[in-house]
Design a protein around this motif. Sequence first.
Motif, PDB file in Angstrom:
ATOM      1  N   LEU A 108     -10.799  -0.716 -17.287  1.00 55.58           N
ATOM      2  CA  LEU A 108     -10.402   0.194 -18.661  1.00 55.58           C
ATOM      3  C   LEU A 108     -11.099   2.317 -17.932  1.00 55.58           C
ATOM      4  CD1 LEU A 108     -12.491  -1.202 -22.194  1.00 55.58           C
ATOM      5  CD2 LEU A 108     -10.079  -1.463 -20.914  1.00 55.58           C
ATOM      6  N   SER A 109     -11.076   1.983 -16.997  1.00 59.81           N
ATOM      7  CA  SER A 109     -11.347   3.335 -17.023  1.00 59.81           C
ATOM      8  C   SER A 109     -10.119   4.616 -16.811  1.00 59.81           C
ATOM      9  CB  SER A 109     -12.582   3.758 -15.774  1.00 59.81           C
ATOM     10  OG  SER A 109     -11.648   2.977 -14.420  1.00 59.81           O
ATOM     11  N   LEU A 110      -8.666   3.484 -16.120  1.00 61.47           N
ATOM     12  CA  LEU A 110      -7.639   4.462 -16.428  1.00 61.47           C
ATOM     13  C   LEU A 110      -6.647   4.818 -17.033  1.00 61.47           C
ATOM     14  CD1 LEU A 110      -6.965   4.648 -12.500  1.00 61.47           C
ATOM     15  CD2 LEU A 110      -7.304   6.249 -13.716  1.00 61.47           C
ATOM     16  N   LYS A 111      -7.527   3.941 -18.351  1.00 58.35           N
ATOM     17  CA  LYS A 111      -6.626   3.722 -19.560  1.00 58.35           C
ATOM     18  C   LYS A 111      -5.316   3.181 -19.368  1.00 58.35           C
ATOM     19  CE  LYS A 111      -8.442   7.548 -21.506  1.00 58.35           C
ATOM     20  NZ  LYS A 111      -8.892   8.870 -22.136  1.00 58.35           N
ATOM     21  N   PRO A 112      -5.669   1.903 -18.981  1.00 59.53           N
ATOM     22  CA  PRO A 112      -3.922   0.862 -18.545  1.00 59.53           C
ATOM     23  C   PRO A 112      -3.735   0.363 -19.551  1.00 59.53           C
ATOM     24  CG  PRO A 112      -6.158  -0.566 -18.311  1.00 59.53           C
ATOM     25  CD  PRO A 112      -6.714   0.978 -18.921  1.00 59.53           C
ATOM     26  N   ASN A 165       0.868  -1.298   0.073  1.00 58.23           N
ATOM     27  CA  ASN A 165      -0.018  -0.083  -0.241  1.00 58.23           C
ATOM     28  C   ASN A 165       1.384   1.191   0.144  1.00 58.23           C
ATOM     29  OD1 ASN A 165      -2.188  -1.603   0.146  1.00 58.23           O
ATOM     30  ND2 ASN A 165      -2.281  -1.388   2.150  1.00 58.23           N
ATOM     31  N   GLY A 166       2.369   1.053  -0.329  1.00 55.62           N
ATOM     32  CA  GLY A 166       2.667   2.164  -0.566  1.00 55.62           C
ATOM     33  C   GLY A 166       2.626   3.357  -1.682  1.00 55.62           C
ATOM     34  N   ARG A 167       3.816   4.255  -1.421  1.00 50.20           N
ATOM     35  CA  ARG A 167       3.095   5.530  -2.376  1.00 50.20           C
ATOM     36  C   ARG A 167       3.841   4.549  -4.286  1.00 50.20           C
ATOM     37  NH1 ARG A 167       4.453  11.129  -1.838  1.00 50.20           N
ATOM     38  NH2 ARG A 167       3.443  11.296  -0.339  1.00 50.20           N
ATOM     39  N   GLN A 168       4.821   3.651  -4.381  1.00 48.69           N
ATOM     40  CA  GLN A 168       4.999   3.646  -5.733  1.00 48.69           C
ATOM     41  C   GLN A 168       3.503   2.528  -5.975  1.00 48.69           C
ATOM     42  OE1 GLN A 168       8.260   0.816  -5.430  1.00 48.69           O
ATOM     43  NE2 GLN A 168       8.983   1.149  -7.835  1.00 48.69           N
ATOM     44  N   LEU A 169       3.528   1.838  -4.960  1.00 42.94           N
ATOM     45  CA  LEU A 169       2.370   0.256  -5.487  1.00 42.94           C
ATOM     46  C   LEU A 169       0.787   1.498  -6.251  1.00 42.94           C
ATOM     47  CD1 LEU A 169       2.148  -2.528  -3.337  1.00 42.94           C
ATOM     48  CD2 LEU A 169       2.621  -2.400  -5.851  1.00 42.94           C
ATOM     49  N   HIS A 170       0.792   2.744  -5.237  1.00 39.07           N
ATOM     50  CA  HIS A 170      -0.342   3.836  -5.895  1.00 39.07           C
ATOM     51  C   HIS A 170      -0.202   4.329  -6.683  1.00 39.07           C
ATOM     52  CE1 HIS A 170      -3.915   5.662  -4.901  1.00 39.07           C
ATOM     53  NE2 HIS A 170      -3.118   6.715  -4.778  1.00 39.07           N
ATOM     54  N   HIS A 171       1.225   4.222  -7.283  1.00 36.07           N
ATOM     55  CA  HIS A 171       1.342   4.629  -8.715  1.00 36.07           C
ATOM     56  C   HIS A 171       1.444   3.669 -10.110  1.00 36.07           C
ATOM     57  CE1 HIS A 171       2.760   7.271 -11.434  1.00 36.07           C
ATOM     58  NE2 HIS A 171       4.035   6.528 -12.197  1.00 36.07           N
ATOM     59  N   VAL A 172       1.635   2.579  -9.528  1.00 41.34           N
ATOM     60  CA  VAL A 172       2.129   1.413 -10.608  1.00 41.34           C
ATOM     61  C   VAL A 172       0.402   1.194 -10.588  1.00 41.34           C
ATOM     62  CG1 VAL A 172       2.135  -0.562 -10.651  1.00 41.34           C
ATOM     63  CG2 VAL A 172       4.522   1.064 -10.119  1.00 41.34           C
ATOM     64  N   ARG A 173       0.151   0.937  -9.119  1.00 39.11           N
ATOM     65  CA  ARG A 173      -1.483   0.757 -10.168  1.00 39.11           C
ATOM     66  C   ARG A 173      -2.712   0.880 -10.752  1.00 39.11           C
ATOM     67  NH1 ARG A 173      -2.586  -1.400  -3.912  1.00 39.11           N
ATOM     68  NH2 ARG A 173      -1.744  -3.079  -3.886  1.00 39.11           N
ATOM     69  N   ARG A 174      -2.075   2.769 -11.258  1.00 34.82           N
ATOM     70  CA  ARG A 174      -3.327   3.608 -11.558  1.00 34.82           C
ATOM     71  C   ARG A 174      -2.720   2.898 -13.169  1.00 34.82           C
ATOM     72  NH1 ARG A 174      -2.498   9.384 -11.139  1.00 34.82           N
ATOM     73  NH2 ARG A 174      -4.116   9.521 -12.719  1.00 34.82           N
ATOM     74  N   HIS A 175      -2.073   2.223 -13.673  1.00 33.75           N
ATOM     75  CA  HIS A 175      -1.591   1.991 -14.905  1.00 33.75           C
ATOM     76  C   HIS A 175      -2.093   0.286 -15.100  1.00 33.75           C
ATOM     77  CE1 HIS A 175       0.662   5.307 -16.243  1.00 33.75           C
ATOM     78  NE2 HIS A 175       1.207   5.214 -14.339  1.00 33.75           N
ATOM     79  N   ILE A 176      -2.648  -0.138 -14.438  1.00 31.77           N
ATOM     80  CA  ILE A 176      -2.992  -1.726 -14.767  1.00 31.77           C
ATOM     81  C   ILE A 176      -5.094  -2.092 -14.331  1.00 31.77           C
ATOM     82  CG2 ILE A 176      -2.479  -3.890 -13.786  1.00 31.77           C
ATOM     83  CD1 ILE A 176      -0.602  -3.039 -11.820  1.00 31.77           C
ATOM     84  N   GLY A 177      -5.605  -2.529 -14.928  1.00 34.59           N
ATOM     85  CA  GLY A 177      -7.058  -2.928 -14.907  1.00 34.59           C
ATOM     86  C   GLY A 177      -6.630  -4.035 -14.801  1.00 34.59           C
ATOM     87  N   MET A 178      -7.697  -3.698 -13.490  1.00 33.97           N
ATOM     88  CA  MET A 178      -8.139  -5.969 -13.095  1.00 33.97           C
ATOM     89  C   MET A 178      -9.731  -6.106 -13.396  1.00 33.97           C
ATOM     90  SD  MET A 178      -6.488  -8.067  -9.890  1.00 33.97           S
ATOM     91  CE  MET A 178      -6.543  -9.355 -10.121  1.00 33.97           C
ATOM     92  N   VAL A 179     -10.179  -7.750 -14.063  1.00 31.11           N
ATOM     93  CA  VAL A 179     -11.104  -8.205 -13.970  1.00 31.11           C
ATOM     94  C   VAL A 179     -10.847  -9.209 -13.090  1.00 31.11           C
ATOM     95  CG1 VAL A 179     -12.977  -8.622 -15.716  1.00 31.11           C
ATOM     96  CG2 VAL A 179     -11.239  -7.131 -16.825  1.00 31.11           C
ATOM     97  N   PHE A 180     -11.719  -9.248 -12.513  1.00 32.14           N
ATOM     98  CA  PHE A 180     -11.646 -10.664 -11.634  1.00 32.14           C
ATOM     99  C   PHE A 180     -13.337 -11.359 -12.295  1.00 32.14           C
ATOM    100  CE2 PHE A 180     -11.191  -6.806  -9.148  1.00 32.14           C
ATOM    101  CZ  PHE A 180      -9.869  -7.320  -8.614  1.00 32.14           C
TER     102      PHE A 180
END
Lengths: 611, 309
Positions: free
Chosen positions: A498-502, A412-427
């Motif tokens: 898709l919302s953050l254009k991953p 839950n650090g800042r780096q992961l927070h940043h990286v996650r903006r580029h990843i979309g996940m479908v469950f």
Amino acid sequence: MTDNITPHQDTAPGQEPAKGAVVLEVRDLSVDFGVDKKWVPAAIGLNYEVRAGEVLAIVGESGSGKSASSMALLGLLPSNSRVSGSVRLSGKELLGASAANIREVRGKDVAVIFQEPMTALNPVYTVGAQIVETVRLHNEVSPEQAKERALRMLELVELPDPEKAFKSYPHQLSGGQRQRAMIAQSLSCDPKLLIADEPTTALDVTVQAEILDLMRNLRNKLDSAIVLITHDMGVVADLADRIAVMRRGLIVETGTAEQVFRNPRHEYTQALLAAVPHLGQGGAEHGEEVDVTAALAAATHAELESVEHDELVRRERENAAALAAAAAERPQGEPVLELTDVAIEYPKQGRVPAFRAVEGANLVIYPGQVVGLVGESGSGKTTIGRAAVGLLPVAAGTMRVVGQDISAAKKNGRQLHHVRRHIGMVFQDPSSSLNPRLPIGESIGEPMFLAGEAKGSGLQKRIEALLDQVELPRSYRNRYPHELSGGQKQRVGIARALSLKPKLMVADEPTSALDVSVQAKVLELFQNLQKDLGFACLFVTHDLAVVDVLADRICVMQRGRIVEQGTRDQILRNPQEPYTQRLLAAVPLPDPEKQRERRELRAQLLASGVE
Amino acid sequence: MIQYILRRLLQIIPVFIGTTLLVYFMVFALPGDPIRALFGDRPPSEAVIAQLRQQYNLDQPFWVQYGLFLKNLFTFNLGVDFTGQPIAASLGRIFPVTVMLAVEALIIQTVFGVTFGLIAGLRKGKFFDATVLVASLVVIAIPTFVLGFVLQLLIGVQLGWAKPTVGANADWGNLILPATVLGLVSFAYVLRLTRASVVENMNADYVRTATAKGLSRPRVVVTHILRNSMIPVITYLGASLGGLMGGAIVTESIFNVPGVGQKLFQAVIRSEGPTVVAIVSVLVLVFVIANLLVDLLYAWLDPRIRYEN
């Protein structure tokens, strides 16, 4: 107690419909459920019959009434149901029979195998106790005789250690073993009719293939009539003599397996067959169909009885030529996801030690590439997907996501927070991965709002655009998840991802909870979106046929390791690893003839001691 | 398994020290002077008071008092209470009565709770179910002392079906009324828990399997539904046993039962540290051991539970 189960050698795979006596005769069977003081029909005027030694497959998607109508045969429906018509078992009418009479029939003349072997066996009694209970209920035998009988049944279903299985509780057995135990219980009183309700749906493909083999052997040995209820055309092709296709409570088509597969008359049957992903027939842009049988035969130097030698050689040559001609991989740009010798652990919790789920994984995904990660349950495929999003820590090696090394990133650090903006996940489960109290518009918009990408009317516009992209009406934005169907919910899940254009999409079994026709549409949508938007994708699934449709590259995982990876053509046309071969051989094809070839091939593979 | 039991038994030590310390401190911190309170309106001479203080170690600082108490405890010498009676002897008198009361209450709540809960669960949504649910809610909502007095008056005095008070000679027969009152509240919870559990298990796949095997309805209900539904109920029953033993103060006062509750109440009023702590210590032991037994029973009922070593 009659004993007609003396094991004799399996006869040749007899596919011509057996001409036994009619065991089950169903006439005008209708089932209604009382919902809100109205009768809602689940099955309407069904007519069919099953003969001894014959397998009738009742095929349909969820809600077609295939299960309800079969449970009605034995009066196993809940009390809010109404059944009419006639069900005759060897001439004896079952509908309207007294409770005592129907109890006599249940378990003795007609036995049922249910879908989930985990929940269908009582968790608090041993397998042996449950079989003994059945045996003693219908036969006047001593406990010792019953135990002996139970042990013989467990042996009959080819459990490796019947004594041990007898004393085991259901949770101590694997899924396949549980289903074998369930089958042993069903057969313990020599039923004339066996109703198998989705008997392999909850199992891995290789286990499914084993259970199907077992059922085929038993059919030949026991001469029971079998009603097989399933949604899986591959399973049908593998086992059925005759097929009844159900849709919305009606049987729309019946015929022999050959007829229905070769020459489906009803349009629904045609549509259903077209929707089934067929291993080897991945989308048009993947080029021509792969002859998986020939590929496997070539890779394992097998000779087949069911295919002429020259014919097989010709097919193998064609396959080799296609592999040579297949487009080579053209990696472009900087990898979106890069795993180097990665090990992933589930951290230790209290006294439970850490569990290493993935070891020594190497995997690269380039921009715009779809990589299918295939494996059976417990292979670690989902673990890799979760680690790529930073939900699990990397225990060893390096994991780079969109150019950043997240191996040492703080939870839950800042780096992961940043990286996650580029990843979309479908469950996997669209129902539980959407917040039931949020309108779907808000679910879709939440990532953008949280990331500070859009607000107010800008956000609303983006939500509408996303709904358009996943082909849902804009007006759906104010609906709640429970108002949507499974396929629509999964579309919402995709829109949210898709919302953050991953740059990278991680899709974890996104279609395995859906019916085939719905799955086909969602996969098509997914493919189109991927082409338009060009995101890279890690597609995690257990279904090789689905991967075949989507993936540029395929990675095969077994027991926490990636055992083989390559382009789709390399894996399908020239599988090198024994496990990959076994997996490919186990996927049932929705085509009885191909399936017969493949069965032979698979038997050879297993006989050659491939582990 | 043995290792697991040993570990659980070892866990009693810190729990025991913690609770006794806490209780001892709370009694110590009670306002007022217990020795002076003993004599009511006629204060004795300072010398007598000082002598008594010394006798009961009340002139010592807290830690010394507590230490002496622990020392005595481990030498099985519980000392005497302020009326000069040995505490061990009075514990031996009161505990059997309370154990009897608690066990009787436990039986009543289990038998009736499980039976009504099972029937209500099987008839979910029907008249019986609705009635029982409302009735159990009423029982939960009424405070024990109201229930106690009402039943005492109705059944004990007006109808004369049971003895309204117990008195010195408690036995199974005359404890029936207080045991009923004591068990009623837990009864309502047991009922609701059983009902919820039965409703959940009734639709389980293995119940359908059992029916499909040809088992008769009663056999399906008893061997497959009831057995599986008892797992959460057992847990609750075990936990409630401790509550029944220690929490009977109100009930024991109403029905004049010479048990733990009454004694504990008197001891607290008199700030008799040693008595209070002695009683609480035994209760803690009962509670911890009851929970251990429940956990073991749990594994027997549900083989999926395994104890880590």
